[in-house]
Design a protein around this motif. Structure first.
Motif, PDB file in Angstrom:
ATOM      1  N   VAL A  83       7.326   6.037  -5.842  1.00  0.00           N
ATOM      2  CA  VAL A  83       7.420   4.912  -5.119  1.00  0.00           C
ATOM      3  C   VAL A  83       7.639   5.310  -3.110  1.00  0.00           C
ATOM      4  N   LYS A  84       9.402   5.765  -3.623  1.00  0.00           N
ATOM      5  CA  LYS A  84       9.366   5.730  -2.410  1.00  0.00           C
ATOM      6  C   LYS A  84       8.908   6.980  -1.776  1.00  0.00           C
ATOM      7  N   SER A  85       8.203   8.220  -1.984  1.00  0.00           N
ATOM      8  CA  SER A  85       7.606   8.746  -1.444  1.00  0.00           C
ATOM      9  C   SER A  85       6.076   8.501  -1.133  1.00  0.00           C
ATOM     10  N   GLY A  86       5.762   7.184  -1.655  1.00  0.00           N
ATOM     11  CA  GLY A  86       4.374   6.846  -1.261  1.00  0.00           C
ATOM     12  C   GLY A  86       3.512   6.902  -1.191  1.00  0.00           C
ATOM     13  N   SER A  87       3.456   7.832  -3.224  1.00  0.00           N
ATOM     14  CA  SER A  87       2.280   7.994  -3.456  1.00  0.00           C
ATOM     15  C   SER A  87       2.158   7.219  -4.901  1.00  0.00           C
ATOM     16  N   MET A  88       3.060   6.636  -4.380  1.00  0.00           N
ATOM     17  CA  MET A  88       2.525   5.572  -5.875  1.00  0.00           C
ATOM     18  C   MET A  88       2.660   4.149  -5.093  1.00  0.00           C
ATOM     19  N   SER A  89       1.808   2.801  -5.503  1.00  0.00           N
ATOM     20  CA  SER A  89       2.231   1.615  -4.599  1.00  0.00           C
ATOM     21  C   SER A  89       2.970   0.754  -5.448  1.00  0.00           C
ATOM     22  N   ARG A  90       4.319  -0.022  -4.346  1.00  0.00           N
ATOM     23  CA  ARG A  90       4.377  -0.513  -4.895  1.00  0.00           C
ATOM     24  C   ARG A  90       4.336  -1.800  -5.350  1.00  0.00           C
ATOM     25  N   SER A  91       2.872  -1.621  -5.637  1.00  0.00           N
ATOM     26  CA  SER A  91       2.409  -3.025  -6.465  1.00  0.00           C
ATOM     27  C   SER A  91       2.100  -2.531  -7.572  1.00  0.00           C
ATOM     28  N   VAL A  92       2.396  -1.761  -8.172  1.00  0.00           N
ATOM     29  CA  VAL A  92       2.272  -1.495  -9.472  1.00  0.00           C
ATOM     30  C   VAL A  92       3.601  -2.442  -9.888  1.00  0.00           C
ATOM     31  N   LEU A  93       4.123  -2.939  -9.382  1.00  0.00           N
ATOM     32  CA  LEU A  93       5.315  -3.849 -10.243  1.00  0.00           C
ATOM     33  C   LEU A  93       4.454  -4.985 -10.760  1.00  0.00           C
ATOM     34  N   ASN A  94       3.704  -5.724 -10.485  1.00  0.00           N
ATOM     35  CA  ASN A  94       2.560  -7.019 -10.380  1.00  0.00           C
ATOM     36  C   ASN A  94       1.721  -6.423 -11.115  1.00  0.00           C
ATOM     37  N   TRP A  95       1.084  -4.800 -11.627  1.00  0.00           N
ATOM     38  CA  TRP A  95      -0.359  -4.519 -12.326  1.00  0.00           C
ATOM     39  C   TRP A  95      -0.424  -4.625 -13.622  1.00  0.00           C
ATOM     40  N   ASP A  96      -1.458  -5.331 -14.444  1.00  0.00           N
ATOM     41  CA  ASP A  96      -1.354  -4.319 -15.779  1.00  0.00           C
ATOM     42  C   ASP A  96      -2.311  -3.852 -15.333  1.00  0.00           C
ATOM     43  N   GLN A  97      -2.540  -3.124 -17.639  1.00  0.00           N
ATOM     44  CA  GLN A  97      -3.523  -2.057 -17.390  1.00  0.00           C
ATOM     45  C   GLN A  97      -4.958  -1.928 -16.488  1.00  0.00           C
ATOM     46  N   SER A  98      -5.333  -3.304 -16.131  1.00  0.00           N
ATOM     47  CA  SER A  98      -6.718  -3.289 -16.076  1.00  0.00           C
ATOM     48  C   SER A  98      -6.862  -3.165 -14.302  1.00  0.00           C
ATOM     49  N   ASP A  99      -5.152  -4.141 -13.862  1.00  0.00           N
ATOM     50  CA  ASP A  99      -5.409  -3.522 -12.228  1.00  0.00           C
ATOM     51  C   ASP A  99      -5.215  -2.523 -12.084  1.00  0.00           C
ATOM     52  N   VAL A 100      -5.034  -1.617 -12.694  1.00  0.00           N
ATOM     53  CA  VAL A 100      -4.904  -0.014 -12.613  1.00  0.00           C
ATOM     54  C   VAL A 100      -5.845   1.203 -12.758  1.00  0.00           C
ATOM     55  N   HIS A 101      -7.002  -0.140 -13.885  1.00  0.00           N
ATOM     56  CA  HIS A 101      -8.142   0.630 -13.491  1.00  0.00           C
ATOM     57  C   HIS A 101      -8.700   0.036 -12.705  1.00  0.00           C
ATOM     58  N   ASP A 102      -8.450  -0.936 -11.926  1.00  0.00           N
ATOM     59  CA  ASP A 102      -9.823  -1.348 -11.572  1.00  0.00           C
ATOM     60  C   ASP A 102      -9.578  -0.286  -9.533  1.00  0.00           C
ATOM     61  N   GLN A 103      -8.004  -0.457  -9.591  1.00  0.00           N
ATOM     62  CA  GLN A 103      -7.685   0.591  -8.415  1.00  0.00           C
ATOM     63  C   GLN A 103      -7.903   1.992  -8.464  1.00  0.00           C
ATOM     64  N   PHE A 104      -8.364   2.988  -9.931  1.00  0.00           N
ATOM     65  CA  PHE A 104      -8.272   3.609  -9.882  1.00  0.00           C
ATOM     66  C   PHE A 104      -9.980   3.878  -9.819  1.00  0.00           C
ATOM     67  N   VAL A 105     -11.201   2.803 -10.322  1.00  0.00           N
ATOM     68  CA  VAL A 105     -12.440   3.206 -10.265  1.00  0.00           C
ATOM     69  C   VAL A 105     -12.634   2.792  -8.289  1.00  0.00           C
ATOM     70  N   ALA A 106     -11.850   1.969  -8.042  1.00  0.00           N
ATOM     71  CA  ALA A 106     -12.099   1.785  -6.878  1.00  0.00           C
ATOM     72  C   ALA A 106     -12.281   2.923  -5.396  1.00  0.00           C
ATOM     73  N   GLY A 107     -11.625   3.873  -6.364  1.00  0.00           N
ATOM     74  CA  GLY A 107     -10.930   5.327  -5.036  1.00  0.00           C
ATOM     75  C   GLY A 107      -9.593   4.820  -4.767  1.00  0.00           C
ATOM     76  N   LYS A 108      -8.972   3.753  -4.646  1.00  0.00           N
ATOM     77  CA  LYS A 108      -7.647   3.810  -4.350  1.00  0.00           C
ATOM     78  C   LYS A 108      -6.384   4.181  -5.436  1.00  0.00           C
ATOM     79  N   ALA A 109      -6.868   5.004  -6.354  1.00  0.00           N
ATOM     80  CA  ALA A 109      -6.160   6.078  -6.787  1.00  0.00           C
ATOM     81  C   ALA A 109      -6.918   6.862  -7.244  1.00  0.00           C
ATOM     82  N   ALA A 110      -6.161   8.033  -6.976  1.00  0.00           N
ATOM     83  CA  ALA A 110      -6.453   9.974  -7.841  1.00  0.00           C
ATOM     84  C   ALA A 110      -6.605   9.691  -8.788  1.00  0.00           C
TER      85      ALA A 110
END
Length: 416
Positions: free
Chosen positions: A236-263
């Motif tokens: 998180v500190k390096s900016g490699s992971m969004s601070r929003s992970v604090l609020n995401w559930d597993q479906s949100d993580v999936h949505d980020q990945f499918v949308a190309g917002k996470a590699a």
């Protein structure tokens, strides 16, 4: 599965304590449940939390198919996941338990503790061929009370195109993960995504990092635990992971990945069906990175176990146990695993499955060393799980260092 959000540990403990006292006063060791104690048994009842219409119908068909093999009709009822444990505790107190009961595996020990379940060896149910972790998930005080036809766990999903474009290999170690996540991060996209929310899902996703580093939920204030949490903080500190992970559930993580917002992301096989429907998404899956080369990832077991509660009829218990045994035959395990993209619980069946469904091979390998969340702490697990997700939140927000946050987690875990 999996590790969906569940009721607060404190509320559960209060309900459980009431149930234990009630059952003790009622002499739960005798009989509880509904149904005639005499006469031919032509039907049994089953309760689970598969409320999705399609899933409920599929499980109804599977239960009745097994019921036909033992000469009974299965009257199948589903309630929402958050309602299952309160309902089971109420039924236990009123002696109206179903004949066949499905439980999320971390809940088994707490229900078995009330005396509401019967050990499966009483009926000669075969529990051979299961890994130690899977057997542990259905065991209380040395007795097997539940068996899971299939299980699940988590692994590392990655976008093949993004990794190829950045010249990044699939990370196998934590150092490689840090480097890969940084190289894959660019405007509008993070290198890594996971679920760090303030719930049991956040704890579930942290356990592989804790366990693979030699950490233990009995010593949350250990250096190994702090190192694992430090990895998440660094991402998180390096900016490699969004601070929003604090609020995401597993479906949100999936949505980020499918949308190309996470590699890359940490997630389970229950997301594969949806990813297969996404256009132009070329993904792969590998075991989670480990602290150092040569180590084996240790991941948590997800999945549900089927149990035979104490009821007023031994005949109904026998029939229910035979249905449970049918659900756990190799053929049914393989069918269920392919249907829901889970892992067969018997090792020999899982090995065949990995060959037939290559996208599940990483999960099959991970399940071989996967651990039950209640293996070390038993009924005290919910308190530790609560302490862990509170620590994750504190450390990722910068409120406390990983060491400080985990020291408080240890205090929470030992308070109850």
């Amino acid at each position: 599965m999996i590790s969906s959000a569940r009721p607060a540990a404190r509320r559960f403990a209060a309900l459980l304590g009431t149930a234990v006292l009630t059952l003790a006063a009622a002499g739960c060791g005798a009989t509880t449940g509904a149904g005639s104690a005499t006469g031919e048994v032509t039907s049994i009842t089953a309760l689970d939390y598969y409320t999705d219409a399609t899933e409920h119908a599929q499980w109804g068909e599977r239960l009745n198919a097994c019921g036909r093999t033992v000469g009974v009709k299965v009257e199948h009822t589903s309630v929402p996941g958050t309602s299952l444990i309160p309902k089971v505790l109420q039924q236990a107190s009123s002696r109206t338990l179903p004949d066949l009961l499905m439980l999320d595996n971390p809940d088994l020990q707490q229900i078995a503790r009330t005396g509401a379940l019967t050990p499966l060896d009483r009926y000669g149910v075969d529990s051979g061929g299961f890994t130690e972790g899977i057997r542990s998930a259905g065991t209380y005080q040395g007795k097997v009370y539940g068996l899971a036809p299939t299980v699940s766990t988590v692994a590392l999903f990655y976008n093949k195109d993004m990794l190829a474009e950045a010249g990044v290999a699939v990370p196998r170690t934590w150092d490689e993960l840090r480097t890969a996540a940084q190289k894959l991060t660019r405007p509008g996209r993070y290198g890594m995504a996971l679920d760090a929310n303030a719930g049991f899902e956040g704890t579930w996703q942290f356990m592989p990092f804790l366990w693979s580093n030699g950490g233990d939920e009995t010593r949350l204030d250990s250096p190994q635990a702090a190192q694992a949490l430090r990895l998440w903080v660094d991402l998180v500190k390096s900016g490699s992971m969004s601070r929003s992970v604090l609020n995401w559930d597993q479906s949100d993580v999936h949505d980020q990945f499918v949308a190309g917002k996470a590699a890359m992301m940490v997630n389970g096989p229950w997301r594969i069906h949806a990813m297969e429907q996404a256009e132009n998404l070329h993904w792969g899956v590998a075991p989670l990175p480990v602290p150092r080369a040569g180590l084996t990832p240790v991941t948590p077991l997800g999945g549900e176990v089927w149990t035979v509660p104490q009821t007023a009829s031994k005949e109904r218990q026998e029939k229910a146990a035979r249905v449970l045994a049918c659900l756990n035959t190799p053929d049914n395990m393989l069918t269920l695993a392919k249907q829901y993209l889970t892992v067969p619980s018997r090792s020999a069946v899982a090995a065949r499955y990995a060959e037939q469904v290559p996208s599940m091979a990483a999960f099959v390998r991970s399940v071989e060393n996967a651990r039950s969340r209640t293996a070390r702490l038993g009924v005290k697990w919910p308190a530790a799980a609560t302490g862990i997700y509170i620590a994750i939140q504190s450390a990722l927000t910068g409120e406390q260092t990983p060491e400080e946050a985990l020291k408080r987690a240890q205090q929470i875990a030992t308070r109850s």
